[in-house]
Structures are given as C-alpha cells and as structure tokens.
Design a protein around this motif. Structure first.
Motif, PDB file in Angstrom:
ATOM      1  N   SER A 150       0.944   5.865   6.376  1.00 11.72           N
ATOM      2  CA  SER A 150       0.523   6.273   5.046  1.00 11.72           C
ATOM      3  C   SER A 150      -0.083   7.667   5.034  1.00 11.72           C
ATOM      4  O   SER A 150      -0.209   8.276   3.974  1.00 11.72           O
ATOM      5  N   GLY A 166       0.806  -1.214   0.000  1.00 11.12           N
ATOM      6  CA  GLY A 166       0.000   0.000   0.000  1.00 11.12           C
ATOM      7  C   GLY A 166       0.832   1.255   0.000  1.00 11.12           C
ATOM      8  O   GLY A 166       0.372   2.318  -0.358  1.00 11.12           O
ATOM      9  N   ASN A 214      -3.901   5.733   2.027  1.00  9.95           N
ATOM     10  CA  ASN A 214      -4.082   4.815   0.902  1.00  9.95           C
ATOM     11  C   ASN A 214      -4.656   3.498   1.420  1.00  9.95           C
ATOM     12  O   ASN A 214      -4.055   2.875   2.293  1.00  9.95           O
ATOM     13  N   PRO A 215      -5.831   3.082   0.942  1.00  8.41           N
ATOM     14  CA  PRO A 215      -6.679   3.756  -0.047  1.00  8.41           C
ATOM     15  C   PRO A 215      -7.404   4.944   0.561  1.00  8.41           C
ATOM     16  O   PRO A 215      -7.475   5.085   1.778  1.00  8.41           O
ATOM     17  N   THR A 275     -13.196   8.810  -1.526  1.00  8.68           N
ATOM     18  CA  THR A 275     -13.503  10.042  -2.233  1.00  8.68           C
ATOM     19  C   THR A 275     -14.955  10.435  -2.019  1.00  8.68           C
ATOM     20  O   THR A 275     -15.747   9.686  -1.453  1.00  8.68           O
ATOM     21  N   ARG A 310     -16.403   6.025  -3.054  1.00  6.97           N
ATOM     22  CA  ARG A 310     -15.581   4.917  -3.522  1.00  6.97           C
ATOM     23  C   ARG A 310     -14.196   4.972  -2.887  1.00  6.97           C
ATOM     24  O   ARG A 310     -13.682   6.053  -2.549  1.00  6.97           O
ATOM     25  N   LEU A 311     -13.586   3.808  -2.730  1.00 13.00           N
ATOM     26  CA  LEU A 311     -12.209   3.706  -2.272  1.00 13.00           C
ATOM     27  C   LEU A 311     -11.282   3.644  -3.476  1.00 13.00           C
ATOM     28  O   LEU A 311     -11.558   2.935  -4.440  1.00 13.00           O
ATOM     29  N   HIS A 312     -10.189   4.395  -3.400  1.00 13.12           N
ATOM     30  CA  HIS A 312      -9.234   4.425  -4.498  1.00 13.12           C
ATOM     31  C   HIS A 312      -7.836   4.156  -3.952  1.00 13.12           C
ATOM     32  O   HIS A 312      -7.389   4.828  -3.010  1.00 13.12           O
ATOM     33  N   HIS A 313      -7.142   3.208  -4.544  1.00 14.75           N
ATOM     34  CA  HIS A 313      -5.714   3.029  -4.262  1.00 14.75           C
ATOM     35  C   HIS A 313      -4.944   4.066  -5.083  1.00 14.75           C
ATOM     36  O   HIS A 313      -5.232   4.263  -6.262  1.00 14.75           O
ATOM     37  N   HIS A 314      -3.983   4.703  -4.450  1.00 18.74           N
ATOM     38  CA  HIS A 314      -3.333   5.845  -5.129  1.00 18.74           C
ATOM     39  C   HIS A 314      -1.946   6.069  -4.525  1.00 18.74           C
ATOM     40  O   HIS A 314      -1.511   5.352  -3.615  1.00 18.74           O
TER      41      HIS A 314
END
Length: 405
Positions: free
Chosen positions: A104, A3, A224-225, A228, A232-236
């Motif tokens: 993170s 992650g 991370n994640p 938003t 929704r969850l976003h890995h970034h």
C-alpha cells in the motif's frame, strides 16, 4: 486486498527494501534510510549515484527486503548510525501484516520508477551530444537551434535541447545570416535535425515531470490507513498512483518520438546526397555495406520501444475484492515498461553514435571539442566491413560519459 494497494508487485522483492527501510528509519524519515543505504553501497552498481540523487535512485541490492548484498555482511548498528565503509544498514525484518503495508505504500513501484526515471534522464542528456555529432556530420544549419527561435515558444525542454547542442558545438545563440545559397546547400535540413529541439525537448519535459512526481511521492505517506498530524487514522485512496503511472506512460511516448528522430538521423548519415560521403559510409571494395546493418539494428530496437509505449499501462483495468477495488493504477507495470523503453532507446542512440563518429572521421572538418574527442577515442577506427556488435556495446557504455559533458 482489503484496504487497497497497487496491482502486480512482487511482495518481498529487493526493489522495495530501501524504501521500506527509509520509512522505518527514526533519524532521517523516508529519505534518511535511502541515503544511508546508498552511501553504504546497498544498491546495484548501476544505481550507485550518491545521496544527492536519492529521490530518483532509491533501490537496494539484489537481495531480500533487508537490503543486504550477497557476499557483504550487514551491519547490525542502529539505522542511520555510524558504520564502517562498505557496511550496509541493519536489516528490516518483515513481520506479520507488513506485506500489505509495503504494497500500500507503493514502495516497489516508486523504487522501480525512480531507477527507470534516472536512467532515462541520463540517456536524454547523452542524446544532446549524439545529436550534436550528427548535426556536425551533415553540416546542418544552426538556424533551428537559435535562441530567438525558441524564445517564441517558451517551452523549457526545447529551449534546453537547443541550448545544449549550441554549447556542445560552440555555436552562437544567434547565428549570423547565411550568405547567398550555393548549389550544394540545403534550404532546410530533414526533420531529424531541424525538429530535434522540439521533439527531444518534449521528452526532457516529460522526464522533468516524472522527477517532480517521484520526489513528491517518495516524500509523502501513502499507506492506508494514514496517520495525520492531528493524530487520527484516515482510510483513503492516496495509494492510488495515477499521477505516477500517467507520468511514466507520458515519458514512454515522448521517448518513442525522440527515438524515431534518432533513427531518422542515422539513416540521413548514410545518404551521400546529405553528407557528401560514400553511401552507408562504406570505404571498402565495391559491394561493401559500411554501416548499413545498423539501420536494421536501430529499427529493431525502435520496434521494441514502440511496444512499450503503444499500450500505456494506465489503460489497464482490474476489478478485485468482490468489486470493492474496481480500478488499479498500474504504476508498477508502467515503471517496468519505462525500464524496457530505456534499454531499447539506448540501443537506438548507440547505433546513431557509431554512425555519426564514422561519418565525422570521413568528414573534411571534424568538430573540435570534447564530444568528438571522447567518442572517437573510445570507438574503433577500423572502417572495413566487420561485425559491429562490439561497437554498439562500446557506444552504449559511453552514453553516461557523454551525458556528463
């Protein structure tokens, strides 16, 4: 770490506690918990700066992640609720899996950067007062500080540095044209005085850039994640703190440049051909060394500062997790280098302050105004050869007060 996250932080360190509490505070968002902690005194003495500076001073006391201070009971009330004076916020207990989220979030690096950035900002403001005293001690020309000069190259930092020196010395924005040059008047001052606005102004601009980045980062989610606004969850890769590390490295380099001019002004103050005063401002019997030793002290501190700036943390590299994390931002290292650089810079500046005040005490016309009055009242007046360690300590403690003038 799967992650991703910043490299080199100490999980569970007290430095991240307030930011972790801020993220968990339901009433005030990220800054709500920071403000509560600062108002309640859950910060080291050097960082108790008031809620209005929360974006640059978030740091808990020297305790566990709950932010509690030794010898002071923690309040168990709801985060952000009413508390009696002196009580600290309710502790935040880390659960399984929280350490990765904390890392993170860049909470530790942000707290370190915020504290180092604020302390450096104070020193940069104090520098205006110290440089103004040195300029007065050498009867320096105001031409290099004239407002029309800096209007030609409209960088905000140099214009501000010049304006502050003018204000502190009561100089006009547009100095009157000098008369015919006398035999004892310099055509131009040494760089330490003539180029001060440009060099110190670059440090002011670097400090302002760091403040902007810290304010953005401390008010934005980087976990991370990330969740938003659409649910929704976003890995970034938002945790990759390249902007923060680069800003810190830039500030370290800028601090080195203005420290070099401080050391140069200190040396100039020791020269009879520049000041018209005794060499090294010595007033005792033949062989007296006066303030000569402070050149060594200042240059030793300058060498320490150079070691912080010469190897930017951003140049570091790491490959982890079987190559899935093939880079690192090293913002934490950069923040710690900034803290070290600030400590070294304070010593350089304190040495210049001690010498400038001694020179002005020997000057035929010391400047009027609060800067010299405050400095002269705080620093010892004994001009005889003696250990100057206490003078440097006093001058270092005086810098935050000069920054407020």
């Amino acid at each position: 770490m799967p992650g991703g996250g910043p490299s080199g932080y100490e999980a569970g360190s007290g430095v991240g506690g307030v930011l972790r509490a801020a993220a968990a505070s339901p009433g005030g968002g990220r800054l709500g918990g920071v403000r509560t902690a600062l108002d309640a005194g859950a910060a080291p003495d050097r960082a108790r700066l008031g809620a209005e500076r929360a974006t640059l001073t978030a740091a808990p006391g020297p305790g566990a992640v709950d932010g509690s201070r030794a010898g002071r009971p923690a309040s168990r009330g709801a985060p952000g609720g009413d508390r009696r004076a002196g009580e600290v916020p309710a502790p935040v207990t880390l659960r399984a899996g929280d350490a990765l989220a904390l890392l993170s979030s860049n909470a530790l690096a942000l707290a370190q950067a915020a504290l180092a950035g604020h302390e450096t900002e104070v020193l940069l403001r104090a520098t205006h007062a110290v440089a103004a005293l040195s300029l007065a001690a050498v009867s320096g020309s105001p031409e290099a500080y004239a407002a029309p000069v800096h209007a030609l190259r409209p960088y905000p930092g140099p214009a501000r540095a010049a304006a502050e020196v003018r204000r502190l010395l009561g100089l006009p924005d547009r100095p009157t044209a000098p008369g015919p040059l006398s035999s004892d008047r310099r055509i131009q001052d040494p760089y330490g005085f003539r180029a001060f606005p440009q060099v110190h102004g670059a440090a002011l601009d670097a400090s302002a850039a760091l403040r902007r980045i810290v304010e953005v980062e401390i008010n934005c989610p980087t976990e991370n994640p990330v969740l938003t606004s659409d649910g929704r969850l976003h890995h970034h890769g938002g945790f990759f703190a390249a902007p923060l590390a680069l800003a810190l490295d830039g500030l370290n380099l800028a601090l080195l440049k203005t420290a070099q001019l401080s050391a140069a002004r200190l040396s100039a103050l020791s020269r009879p051909d520049i000041t018209g005063l005794p060499a090294f401002l010595a007033t005792g019997p033949a062989g007296s060394s006066g303030t000569m030793i402070l050149e060594y002290t200042a240059n030793s501190a300058l060498a320490e500062l150079r070691s912080c700036a010469a190897a930017p943390a951003s140049a570091g590299h790491a490959v982890l997790s079987h190559g899935l994390e093939e880079a690192a931002g090293f913002a934490g290292q950069a923040a710690r280098q900034t803290a070290r650089a600030g400590t070294a810079y304070a010593t350089v500046l304190a040495c210049e302050l001690v010498v400038a005040v001694r020179a002005l005490r020997l000057h035929r016309a010391p400047p009027a105004g609060p800067v010299f009055s405050l400095a002269a009242s705080a620093l010892p007046a004994d001009p005889e050869d003696r250990p100057l360690t206490g003078d440097i300590a006093t001058a270092t403690e005086l810098l935050p007060r000069l920054a407020e003038l």
